[in-house]
Write a protein that holds these residues in place. Structure first.
Motif, PDB file in Angstrom:
ATOM      1  N   CYS A  47       0.829  -1.207   0.000  1.00  0.00           N
ATOM      2  CA  CYS A  47       0.000   0.000   0.000  1.00  0.00           C
ATOM      3  C   CYS A  47       0.862   1.255   0.000  1.00  0.00           C
ATOM      4  CB  CYS A  47      -0.927   0.001   1.216  1.00  0.00           C
ATOM      5  SG  CYS A  47      -2.280  -1.172   1.109  1.00  0.00           S
ATOM      6  N   LEU A  48       1.936   1.234   0.786  1.00  0.00           N
ATOM      7  CA  LEU A  48       2.829   2.390   0.843  1.00  0.00           C
ATOM      8  C   LEU A  48       3.511   2.599  -0.498  1.00  0.00           C
ATOM      9  CD1 LEU A  48       4.461   1.911   4.357  1.00  0.00           C
ATOM     10  CD2 LEU A  48       2.597   3.451   3.707  1.00  0.00           C
ATOM     11  N   ARG A  49       3.881   1.514  -1.153  1.00  0.00           N
ATOM     12  CA  ARG A  49       4.509   1.646  -2.467  1.00  0.00           C
ATOM     13  C   ARG A  49       3.518   2.253  -3.459  1.00  0.00           C
ATOM     14  NH1 ARG A  49       6.499  -2.806  -6.911  1.00  0.00           N
ATOM     15  NH2 ARG A  49       7.785  -1.357  -8.081  1.00  0.00           N
ATOM     16  N   THR A  50       2.263   1.868  -3.374  1.00  0.00           N
ATOM     17  CA  THR A  50       1.244   2.427  -4.265  1.00  0.00           C
ATOM     18  C   THR A  50       1.119   3.925  -4.047  1.00  0.00           C
ATOM     19  OG1 THR A  50       0.066   0.311  -4.114  1.00  0.00           O
ATOM     20  CG2 THR A  50      -1.135   2.169  -5.037  1.00  0.00           C
ATOM     21  N   LEU A  51       1.187   4.348  -2.792  1.00  0.00           N
ATOM     22  CA  LEU A  51       1.133   5.786  -2.505  1.00  0.00           C
ATOM     23  C   LEU A  51       2.345   6.517  -3.066  1.00  0.00           C
ATOM     24  CD1 LEU A  51      -0.266   6.026   1.135  1.00  0.00           C
ATOM     25  CD2 LEU A  51      -1.308   6.918  -0.954  1.00  0.00           C
TER      26      LEU A  51
END
Length: 679
Positions: free
Chosen positions: A528-532
């Protein structure tokens, strides 16, 4: 690119709970259950599933055992490029660790399989110089900004110890320092090897990665902006042609199109995409004349492998695309079989006008907006009317109806869109049974409308057999595997889609969801953090964080995150219901009901997913209305209706209506066993 999530339609949590117990019937992580009457908290059908398949339940960790690691939300890919001095090679005992490539080998050259977290742990130990690494230091370094259980670090260290266990003398490499942390006790030798001196990866490892090619969006050098559909269509057609070659990994259009209109060095783009070579080009249309310039670039040194200019009449566009694909295969020295050559030379239509209409349809399809999807259907239909044997046009129609069948896209009920998608896909396959692109929409319609899990499984497998690089097939196949309790296989499919579309927001979120379903909660949060990092204005990660805070009983933070999601996607049903559920469980009932009122008003104008409205009713404790919503979602064939293990539905699981719904969805243990017999 495929969009399985309606705008922000995804949710993750690092700790799904069943009242006071946590479990993942789809994951394979478990600890020994404590004896008590499980039937009071888990429905009999799910309990049977858990026990029969060897899964167990474990006591929920107390909230104080969860800690927040200080630091920002930083994420670095395992494939990120580092200088040789920053990542040397280490030798210890009978092992050799290449820190840059993240590869561990035994003395005989055999590759040791490690998880991403194990690689990070080993890298930390290599750099420690034999000093004690405290638990806090390791948690801060490896789980930056992530909330994790206290025992997570211990489990990863134990896994690494098992991976390093010497078959000769069973020596221990990692020592536990009580109440402090861990220390790497073996003698370590560091080799500062350059890329040229770096030991080659064994053949068994290298063959697992195909030659990667990135086809950048061709530049529209025509003064007419209306010709944009043509350049985009040429790019996608070349990608689709080359992606049929099994020995070549061609990055999907959703990944390369993020570079459209950006003046960035080709080598820099290639490195960012982890590609071996890159194709770029320019298109000029002068009346009936078409000028296409293309060049193939080697990423390692920036040299040109091939370049050409094609001056042809517009009616020769199909021939030009074929020539470019053939030139690339020859310049890359790919060994093509007769079937490969036939695929590259294949034309889906001989009608240039129909092909132009098809390209316009794909141009509008890629916008993923209801109005544009309807435009795309009209263009695809006109193409099919001009050439009734144009199977790809019918596949395009099927794709559009699938997208409209997802909650935030259509005005009609999902069941009607899925029926139309199935009909269009079947029309395509009646014309061409080897059209890989027609199988994913058929499979999605079969699993969403008919709950025909076996038929959908066969369709996905056929698509992947025909085109291993068809990312949508891998991505959607994950959902079938997740719904039918095969999480590990689903995770592998989601990761395969990510290899092809590393910068697709929806594929990235699919991978995060796959980690979550499989029980890898920290990895889900990292994804999820990578997507952000790819797109900070993307709402799904904030919905995920909101759910996490809800399960931690930190309702203020949950509401803040949900409000961010709504601010980014104010029309998203999922964002609104996430906020409504957060308000409900926080005791702010009036505000939650205001959102319900808004959603009921919206439902007079477009389809609103009853599945998501059930979130709010569950949070309000109105279980009868929640079940009414889930029943309506089942009747309307909502895509998400089979996802009953959503943690927000935990209070509903002991109700017999929950078990009854699972049975009608065909998700009983017996039905799942029948599906697995296909493997």
């Amino acid at each position: 690119m495929a969009c399985p999530f309606p705008a922000t339609n995804v949710v993750f949590s690092n700790k799904p709970v069943v009242e006071s117990f946590r479990f993942s019937i789809y994951g394979k992580r478990a600890v020994q259950a404590q004896a008590f009457d499980l039937y009071k908290t888990v429905s009999p059908i799910l309990l049977c599933h858990i026990q029969t398949r060897g899964y167990t339940l474990c006591p929920e960790a107390r909230s104080e055992k969860f800690r927040k690691i200080d630091g920002g939300h930083h994420w670095r890919s395992q494939n990120s490029r580092m200088s040789p001095l920053d990542s040397p090679i280490y030798e210890f005992g009978g092992f050799r660790f290449d820190a840059r490539q993240g590869l561990l080998f035994k003395r005989n050259g055999q590759l040791v399989s490690l998880t991403p977290k194990s690689i990070e742990l080993l890298r930390a130990f290599m750099e420690s110089g034999g000093c004690v690494l405290t638990k806090e230091e390791l948690l801060k370094r490896i789980w930056k900004g992530i909330f994790i259980e206290e025992g997570t670090l211990h489990r990863h260290v134990s896994f690494l110890r098992q991976s390093l266990k010497s078959e000769e003398n069973g020596s221990q490499y990692i020592e536990t320092i009580p109440k402090r942390g861990y220390r790497f006790v073996a003698s370590v030798r560091m080799i500062e090897a350059s890329d040229e001196k770096r030991a080659p990866v064994p053949e068994k490892t290298r063959v697992q990665r195909e030659y990667a090619l990135a086809v950048l969006p061709f530049i529209n050098a025509t003064s007419d902006p209306q010709a944009e559909y043509l350049t985009d269509g040429i790019t996608e057609s070349i990608i689709n042609n080359l992606s049929q070659l099994p020995q070549l990994l061609v990055l999907a259009s959703s990944t390369v199109f993020r570079y459209k209109g950006r003046e960035i060095d080709a080598q820099e783009i290639g490195r960012a995409l982890n590609a071996d070579s890159l194709l770029r080009g320019k298109v000029i249309q002068l009346g009936e004349k078409l000028i296409i310039r293309a060049e193939l670039i080697k990423i390692t040194d920036g040299s040109q492998i091939w370049g050409a200019q094609f001056d042809r009449p517009s009616s020769d566009i199909l021939a030009v695309q074929e020539e470019i694909a053939h030139e690339i295969s020859e310049r890359l020295r790919l060994r093509l079989t007769s079937d490969d050559k036939r695929r590259l030379s294949r034309r889906y239509t001989q009608n240039t006008e129909a092909y132009g209409l098809y390209l316009k349809g794909r141009y509008f399809w890629n916008k993923f907006i209801a109005e544009d999807l309807q435009k795309a259907i009209r263009y695809f239909q006109r193409a099919a009317d001009l050439d009734p044997s144009y199977a790809l046009a019918y596949a395009g129609i099927a794709d559009c109806y699938i997208q409209l069948g997802l909650s935030d896209h259509g005005e009609d009920l999902p069941q009607n869109y899925f029926l139309k998608a199935k009909a269009a896909a079947r029309s395509a396959l009646e014309i061409d049974a080897e059209l890989a692109e027609a199988y994913p929409p058929l499979a999605i319609a079969m699993m969403s409308h008919d709950y025909d899990w076996q038929g959908a499984e066969r369709a996905f497998k056929r698509a992947i057999e025909l085109n291993p690089n068809l990312s949508t097939a891998h991505q959607w196949h994950f959902f079938l595997l997740a719904w039918t309790a095969r999480a590990e296989a689903g995770l592998a499919e989601a990761k395969r889609a990510l290899e092809i579309e590393p910068f697709s927001l929806f594929v990235n979120m699919t991978v995060a969801f796959a980690y979550y379903v499989a029980g890898y909660y920290e990895e889900a949060q990292e994804q999820c953090l990578r997507t952000l990092e790819i797109e900070p204005r993307f709402a799904p990660p904030y919905c995920a964080l909101a759910t996490h805070w809800i399960l931690e009983n930190r309702y203020g933070e949950a509401i803040d995150c949900a409000q961010k999601a709504v601010a980014l996607a104010p029309a998203s049903v999922f964002a609104l219901t996430t906020l409504g559920h957060a308000l409900a469980v926080a005791g702010r009932y009036c505000e939650a009901r205001e959102i319900l009122d808004d959603l009921h008003r919206f439902s007079a104008q477009r389809y609103i997913s009853s599945y998501f409205i059930a979130f709010i009713y569950t949070g309000l404790g109105e279980h009868d209305r929640a079940f009414s919503c889930l029943e309506r979602a089942y009747q309307e064939r909502d895509f998400w209706a089979p996802w009953l293990m959503e943690p927000r539905f935990t209070p509903l699981r002991s109700d017999s209506r929950f078990t009854n719904l699972a049975e009608r969805l065909g998700l009983t243990l017996e039905k799942i066993s029948e599906i697995e017999s296909l493997i």
